[in-house]
Scaffold this motif. Structure first.
Motif, PDB file in Angstrom:
ATOM      1  N   GLU A   1       0.779  -1.068   0.100  1.00 24.90           N
ATOM      2  CA  GLU A   1      -0.180   0.186   0.097  1.00 24.90           C
ATOM      3  C   GLU A   1       0.904   1.418  -0.053  1.00 24.90           C
ATOM      4  OE1 GLU A   1      -2.706  -0.154   3.392  1.00 24.90           O
ATOM      5  OE2 GLU A   1      -3.607  -1.928   2.857  1.00 24.90           O
TER       6      GLU A   1
ATOM      7  N   ILE B   1      -3.892  -1.988  -6.975  1.00 26.49           N
ATOM      8  CA  ILE B   1      -4.575  -2.213  -5.714  1.00 26.49           C
ATOM      9  C   ILE B   1      -6.136  -2.301  -5.805  1.00 26.49           C
ATOM     10  CG2 ILE B   1      -5.198  -1.083  -3.502  1.00 26.49           C
ATOM     11  CD1 ILE B   1      -2.440  -2.000  -3.329  1.00 26.49           C
TER      12      ILE B   1
ATOM     13  N   TYR C   1     -10.139  -2.812  -4.282  1.00 25.47           N
ATOM     14  CA  TYR C   1     -10.961  -2.809  -2.962  1.00 25.47           C
ATOM     15  C   TYR C   1     -12.225  -3.781  -3.237  1.00 25.47           C
ATOM     16  CZ  TYR C   1      -8.196   1.521  -3.013  1.00 25.47           C
ATOM     17  OH  TYR C   1      -7.379   2.428  -3.019  1.00 25.47           O
TER      18      TYR C   1
ATOM     19  N   VAL D   1      -8.632  -4.512   1.224  1.00 25.61           N
ATOM     20  CA  VAL D   1      -7.676  -3.853   0.417  1.00 25.61           C
ATOM     21  C   VAL D   1      -6.726  -5.106  -0.214  1.00 25.61           C
ATOM     22  CG1 VAL D   1      -5.939  -2.204  -0.188  1.00 25.61           C
ATOM     23  CG2 VAL D   1      -7.746  -1.441   1.136  1.00 25.61           C
TER      24      VAL D   1
ATOM     25  N   ASP E   1      -3.733  -6.576  -3.076  1.00 31.11           N
ATOM     26  CA  ASP E   1      -2.787  -6.667  -3.939  1.00 31.11           C
ATOM     27  C   ASP E   1      -3.125  -7.302  -5.198  1.00 31.11           C
ATOM     28  OD1 ASP E   1      -0.002  -6.264  -5.014  1.00 31.11           O
ATOM     29  OD2 ASP E   1       0.249  -8.465  -4.423  1.00 31.11           O
TER      30      ASP E   1
END
Length: 437
Positions: free
Chosen positions: A96, A174, A176, A182, A184
């Protein structure tokens, strides 16, 4: 006295391309190696020029080398390569951080407007956000991949709206989830899903190599997906990145993206040279089309077996013999593309005539993302209603979220018709999903 400016002839010859590209949507992937300090300035300037010339630009960027360096500095294990990796909470925090750090750096460079710089007067608004939805990679082969994810969908309407307002959209790798997590995700997968969701005019993949070079014929300027697939099968020496880019280019072409360009970020002029010259500097893969949805026939058995076998071997589908497929062939719909079965779905009517099972909804890996699953489901539901079915059910171990998105709800085994309850396999522990038509 006449003064010759070499760029003037190039500028004149580029005018047809400037006109052709205006108002078009380009999705551009830049791998993380190209965005290291000292390398990205010229790329940013060229992307800004595309925006100024009226191209609708979506920029997707990778962060693999940045993350590997951060993991090494933190003393955490580094898994090289581009295969899915186990991402625990500590690794996800670094991912992140690197994604946001690079996104902010790009936004800062697109904001540059000092005199005596190529960005003077550009006034570009770069935007980002929760535009890519993800799902967990999950547990596979007994391994929990934790925060590693896959693209679930791209919010194409929101991106289109931003592009309509003359914003440049930036997408980090990224994703959601609807549960607030969150994940990868692969940058190249973000680029592929974004291009297909937007029905982009071009997908541009910038890696280390300048497209595909045949050992005998040299750089291949233009390939069809079929030709590219043949080269992939024959060329064992392709690097991992180029192989992945070629696979994605073939997927994109088959899913409606008109042209995909494979370029090298090592050539600082590659982007403009490819887009504004007649011959280009990389490899372009253009789509082919020939596709129909129809009832399955006996001669489709071989194609169905080839389509289903990989999923049966993974335990995602229950194995179906040739004899069973022959017996049930009239229950199936197929999507055929240029003689190849690339999708199927079955409607099995129950003795309790108001019930039917939706089974075997499959789309070939190379053709996912083009709404073919939706097309199959819509056709099956229409067929079910024509036959008086009021309740449609499905059993699944892997794809429950897709069914939820299409109106199915979780049900109990007791809600299935008695004839289907008797054939339920407790060892598979499939979820029961039900939809009222």
């Amino acid at each position: 006295m006449n003064t010759s400016f070499p760029f003037a002839d190039w500028f004149r010859s580029s005018s047809p391309y400037i006109n052709a590209h205006r108002g078009r949507t380009f999705v551009l992937l830049i791998e993380g190696e190209a965005l290291q300090e000292g390398r990205r300035d010229s790329l940013v300037h060229d992307i800004a020029l595309l925006h100024i010339l009226g191209v609708r630009v979506v920029l997707v960027f990778g962060i693999r080398p940045q993350v590997e360096a951060a993991l090494t500095d933190a003393g955490l294990p580094v898994k090289r390569g581009r295969t899915p990796r186990v991402v625990d909470s500590a690794a996800m925090a670094l991912i992140e951080h690197e994604a946001m750090r690079l996104r902010l750096a790009l936004e800062a460079q697109f904001s540059l407007g000092l005199p005596n710089t190529p960005m003077y007067g550009a006034d570009i608004t770069a935007v980002s956000g929760n535009l890519v939805m993800a799902k967990p990679f999950g547990i596979r082969g007994g391994v929990d991949y934790m925060h590693e994810g896959e693209v679930r969908r791209v919010r194409s309407e929101a991106i289109d709206s931003m592009l309509d307002q003359r914003h440049l959209v930036i997408l980090p790798p990224i994703g959601y989830s609807s549960t607030g997590e969150v994940f990868d995700i692969s940058a190249v997968d973000v680029a592929l899903h974004t291009a297909t969701a937007l029905k982009a005019d071009k997908l541009i993949l910038m890696g280390e190599q300048a497209g595909f070079s045949d050992p005998r014929l040299g750089l291949q300027r233009q390939l069809s997906p079929a030709d590219a697939g043949r080269f992939l099968g024959e060329s064992a020496s392709l690097g991992e990145e180029l192989r992945r880019h070629m696979e994605v280019a073939c997927h994109a072409a088959r899913q409606g993206v008109s042209r995909t360009h494979l370029l090298s970020w090592r050539d600082r002029d590659a982007l403009l040279g490819e887009l504004f010259t007649r011959d280009g500097v990389g490899t372009m893969i253009t789509r082919d089309r020939y596709e129909q949805l129809r009832d399955a026939e006996l001669h489709d058995i071989g194609g169905l077996l080839a389509l289903l076998q990989p999923l049966e071997e993974k335990g995602i589908l229950v194995a179906r013999s040739r004899e069973r497929l022959e017996h049930d062939i009239h229950d199936y719909l197929v999507i055929e593309r240029d003689g190849m079965i690339i999708g199927c779905a079955a409607l099995h009517l129950m003795p309790e005539r108001t019930f039917a099972e939706l089974a075997c909804v499959v789309v070939h890996d190379s053709y996912r993302g083009g709404e073919r699953g939706d097309v199959l489901l819509g056709a099956i539901e229409r067929r079910a209603q024509e036959r008086g079915v009021t309740t449609l059910f499905a059993l699944t171990t892997h794809t429950a979220h897709w069914f939820f998105e299409h109106g199915f709800e979780t049900g109990s085994l007791e809600r299935l018709p008695p004839s289907r309850q008797q054939n339920y396999s407790p060892t598979r522990n499939s979820k029961v999903l039900i939809k009222t038509l």
